[in-house]
Design a protein around this motif. Structure first.
Motif, short mmCIF file in Angstrom:
data_model
loop_
_atom_site.label_atom_id
_atom_site.label_comp_id
_atom_site.label_asym_id
_atom_site.label_seq_id
_atom_site.Cartn_x
_atom_site.Cartn_y
_atom_site.Cartn_z
N LEU A 246 0.85 -1.20 0.00
CA LEU A 246 0.00 0.00 0.00
C LEU A 246 0.88 1.24 0.00
O LEU A 246 1.80 1.35 0.81
CB LEU A 246 -0.86 0.02 1.26
CG LEU A 246 -2.05 -0.92 1.31
CD1 LEU A 246 -2.47 -1.11 2.76
CD2 LEU A 246 -3.21 -0.41 0.49
N LEU A 247 0.56 2.19 -0.91
CA LEU A 247 1.40 3.38 -1.03
C LEU A 247 0.62 4.68 -0.87
O LEU A 247 0.92 5.67 -1.54
CB LEU A 247 2.11 3.40 -2.40
CG LEU A 247 3.48 2.76 -2.45
CD1 LEU A 247 3.36 1.25 -2.50
CD2 LEU A 247 4.26 3.27 -3.64
N SER A 248 -0.40 4.66 -0.05
CA SER A 248 -1.16 5.89 0.18
C SER A 248 -1.79 6.42 -1.12
O SER A 248 -1.78 7.61 -1.39
CB SER A 248 -0.25 6.98 0.78
OG SER A 248 -1.03 8.02 1.31
N ASP A 249 -2.31 5.52 -1.92
CA ASP A 249 -2.96 5.90 -3.17
C ASP A 249 -4.23 5.06 -3.32
O ASP A 249 -4.29 4.10 -4.10
CB ASP A 249 -1.99 5.63 -4.34
CG ASP A 249 -2.54 6.14 -5.67
OD1 ASP A 249 -3.74 6.48 -5.75
OD2 ASP A 249 -1.76 6.17 -6.65
N PRO A 250 -5.26 5.41 -2.53
CA PRO A 250 -6.46 4.58 -2.46
C PRO A 250 -7.13 4.36 -3.82
O PRO A 250 -7.72 3.31 -4.04
CB PRO A 250 -7.40 5.36 -1.53
CG PRO A 250 -6.54 6.33 -0.80
CD PRO A 250 -5.34 6.60 -1.67
N GLU A 251 -7.01 5.33 -4.72
CA GLU A 251 -7.65 5.13 -6.02
C GLU A 251 -6.95 4.01 -6.79
O GLU A 251 -7.61 3.16 -7.41
CB GLU A 251 -7.62 6.43 -6.84
CG GLU A 251 -8.48 6.30 -8.09
CD GLU A 251 -8.14 7.35 -9.15
OE1 GLU A 251 -7.71 8.46 -8.78
OE2 GLU A 251 -8.28 7.03 -10.34
N TRP A 252 -5.61 4.02 -6.74
CA TRP A 252 -4.86 2.94 -7.40
C TRP A 252 -5.25 1.59 -6.79
O TRP A 252 -5.51 0.62 -7.51
CB TRP A 252 -3.36 3.19 -7.24
CG TRP A 252 -2.51 2.59 -8.32
CD1 TRP A 252 -2.07 3.20 -9.47
CD2 TRP A 252 -1.99 1.24 -8.37
NE1 TRP A 252 -1.32 2.32 -10.21
CE2 TRP A 252 -1.25 1.12 -9.58
CE3 TRP A 252 -2.09 0.14 -7.52
CZ2 TRP A 252 -0.61 -0.06 -9.95
CZ3 TRP A 252 -1.45 -1.05 -7.89
CH2 TRP A 252 -0.71 -1.13 -9.09
N ASP A 253 -5.31 1.56 -5.45
CA ASP A 253 -5.66 0.31 -4.76
C ASP A 253 -7.04 -0.19 -5.19
O ASP A 253 -7.24 -1.38 -5.44
CB ASP A 253 -5.64 0.50 -3.24
CG ASP A 253 -4.26 0.88 -2.72
OD1 ASP A 253 -3.25 0.51 -3.36
OD2 ASP A 253 -4.19 1.54 -1.68
N ALA A 254 -8.00 0.72 -5.26
CA ALA A 254 -9.36 0.32 -5.61
C ALA A 254 -9.42 -0.20 -7.04
O ALA A 254 -10.10 -1.21 -7.32
CB ALA A 254 -10.31 1.52 -5.44
N ARG A 255 -8.69 0.47 -7.94
CA ARG A 255 -8.70 0.00 -9.33
C ARG A 255 -7.97 -1.34 -9.45
O ARG A 255 -8.39 -2.22 -10.21
CB ARG A 255 -8.06 1.07 -10.23
CG ARG A 255 -8.91 2.34 -10.35
CD ARG A 255 -8.26 3.37 -11.27
NE ARG A 255 -8.03 2.82 -12.61
CZ ARG A 255 -7.31 3.45 -13.55
NH1 ARG A 255 -6.76 4.64 -13.29
NH2 ARG A 255 -7.14 2.91 -14.73
N PHE A 256 -6.88 -1.49 -8.70
CA PHE A 256 -6.17 -2.79 -8.71
C PHE A 256 -7.10 -3.90 -8.21
O PHE A 256 -7.18 -4.98 -8.81
CB PHE A 256 -4.91 -2.71 -7.85
CG PHE A 256 -4.14 -4.00 -7.80
CD1 PHE A 256 -3.10 -4.23 -8.70
CD2 PHE A 256 -4.46 -5.01 -6.90
CE1 PHE A 256 -2.39 -5.43 -8.68
CE2 PHE A 256 -3.77 -6.21 -6.88
CZ PHE A 256 -2.73 -6.41 -7.78
N ALA A 257 -7.79 -3.63 -7.09
CA ALA A 257 -8.67 -4.66 -6.51
C ALA A 257 -9.75 -5.05 -7.51
O ALA A 257 -10.04 -6.24 -7.70
CB ALA A 257 -9.28 -4.17 -5.20
N ALA A 258 -10.33 -4.06 -8.18
CA ALA A 258 -11.38 -4.36 -9.17
C ALA A 258 -10.80 -5.19 -10.31
O ALA A 258 -11.41 -6.17 -10.76
CB ALA A 258 -11.98 -3.06 -9.69
#
Lengths: 314, 314
Positions: free
Chosen positions: A96-108
């Motif tokens: 996790l790198l403090s980029d919730p949008e990236w995380d959400a798109r990765f998870a999707a």
């Protein structure tokens, strides 16, 4: 397992792997010299593989997170395909790198990829880290023999599935060059050859996936088998999109054969092949000797200095 | 599996795990809410866990590479111990940072740790990366029931193995404070409770390892079981070295119970316990309700704001 090549620290990496090899003596480890480990537990034959993706090394910062997730799963499935296995589940390691949008798109994207390939996410670990290192351990199962890189015989024909070189051009397009979506997709959404791998496992003498480049990987198969691979460069299968973009000169063909990220299957056999869900091309044969011999219709082709992709994105 | 707590990005991490949970619906994943995945293949019951160590987050830059290797294996073995499993092999993900001496020392330490715990290195992946993120997937097997965090019943006693708090002091010593080698070893060389875990698996109602702190982990066990954990702070087992260093005031005990990195087993049971290779202490009980209730000989103890180690080394 993929103790694979690396551009910047090749010597340090080889020394490190050699140190591990001293104690990785369990037969399941296959000498740390194959695409996967093969572990017998009870009556099950497990196939285990782990590949990581590092931002700026294995993918571009600008690549869509959805396609990074796809690729993380697909590159591991490609190793499993090379062993003829069926996926049973995945364990993921995520930074996790403090980029919730990236995380959400990765998870999707991961959810979509898991669903597409019918793989269960079993667990994993999430850690904060200063840079993105994404890892996945894939657990698969084989119902029959599990081919190694080391089983080729002199006289076997050498085959490859699909086409070679599209992903290398796709990387250039991802970096900003003009080009078509098909090539870009070959780089961002590789298609592991699970169906072909399962059908081939019992008729090949050696099999691996082409991840770092056709030539470097053919050289590895040859070395593991104690043989020489003789490759007809003219036979290396190119897509219409590749031909349109890069032509089919010797230089273009060498570019395709050294670009990497193809995730096709490279295998040897002396038997007739079963009907397969993908095109297969005979690109050469195995002979007594060592290394690679390359030729085309003009005659012998000197080996390029760089046989494969060295995991250092520019 | 360890989708565990994290200091800096707690909310982002919880959101990410929640997104994964939407599709991690295979029963083997246990809802991404346990220490490990439990996958039935053939007649084998596999236990799979993956924990990563990030430099500066889970260990200090100054920690000896040999102890980092030990810890990478030990923290995964601790998850396996909590499920009563026996190790069958490990897949490692390793980042190379152009520091061959560190790599060589790590490899030597890993070899020693694998030999100590009789675990086979099966394979993995080596990548160049800008920062160290070391991952390990451990494959184990269970011969009997595999306890979850979620099985505790109201009225069960709550137990912990060994002593609590030594590793927290050991971290301070690694950071430069004076202190004895025993405490430092508790931080650098945790001892997973594999023997106790295997003996306990069939008599506990719930079990997990204490990695992030006794209180935060007890809270997780209680939440997973839909109960409240009532803990007697005076009963929390402290080592002579801890008492000598930090005393045994309420504050010292709270420090021990929230420090993390203990890698002891926390479990609930209403049955007599079998003879075990480690001391076990009853520290409380489970009741109807939710959360934690803490008390000592002086009366109720307000819960500290920080219940566990948040993986942000200062």
């Amino acid at each position: 397992m993929r103790w694979h090549g690396n551009g910047r620290w090749v010597s340090a990496e080889l020394n490190f792997i050699e140190a591990l090899r001293q104690f990785a003596t369990h037969p399941a480890a296959r000498g740390l010299n194959d695409d996967a480990a093969v572990l017998e537990i009870g009556k099950a034959r497990l196939i285990l593989t782990h590949d990581s993706l590092v931002e700026g090394v294995h993918y571009l910062h600008s690549d869509p997170p959805e396609s990074v997730a796809w690729k993380l799963l697909a590159v591991n499935l490609s190793d499993l395909a090379a062993k003829g296995g069926t996926p049973r589940g995945a364990m993921m390691s995520y930074t996790l790198l403090s980029d919730p949008e990236w995380d959400a798109r990765f998870a999707a994207g991961l959810g979509a990829a898991l669903s597409h390939f019918d793989v269960a996410l079993l667990g994993g670990d999430t850690v904060s880290a200063p840079s993105r290192v994404l890892g996945l351990t894939l657990i698969g199962e084989a119902s029959g023999p599990v081919p190694a890189r080391s089983g080729a015989h002199s006289g076997d024909a050498l085959f490859v599935t699909g086409v070679i070189g599209d992903a290398g051009l796709g990387l250039k397009i991802a970096q900003g060059l003009q080009g078509n979506a098909e090539l870009l997709a070959a780089y961002q959404r590789p298609q592991p050859q699970l169906g072909a791998g399962a059908l081939l496992a019992s008729v090949v003498t050696a099999m691996m996936d082409v991840s770092d480049g056709l030539l470097i990987d053919a050289g590895r198969l040859a070395a593991a088998s104690g043989l020489c691979a003789v490759i007809d460069l003219d036979a290396v299968p190119l897509s219409p999109a590749f031909r349109e973009y890069a032509g089919e000169t010797r230089e273009a063909r060498l570019r395709a054969a050294t670009a990497g990220d193809d995730y096709q299957l490279l295998f040897t056999s002396a038997l007739p092949l079963p009907p397969l869900p993908v095109p297969v091309t005979r690109i050469g044969k195995m002979t007594v000797g060592e290394g690679l011999i390359l030729a085309d219709h003009k005659g012998p082709v000197p080996l390029p200095e760089k046989l494969g992709w060295l995991h250092g994105l520019p």
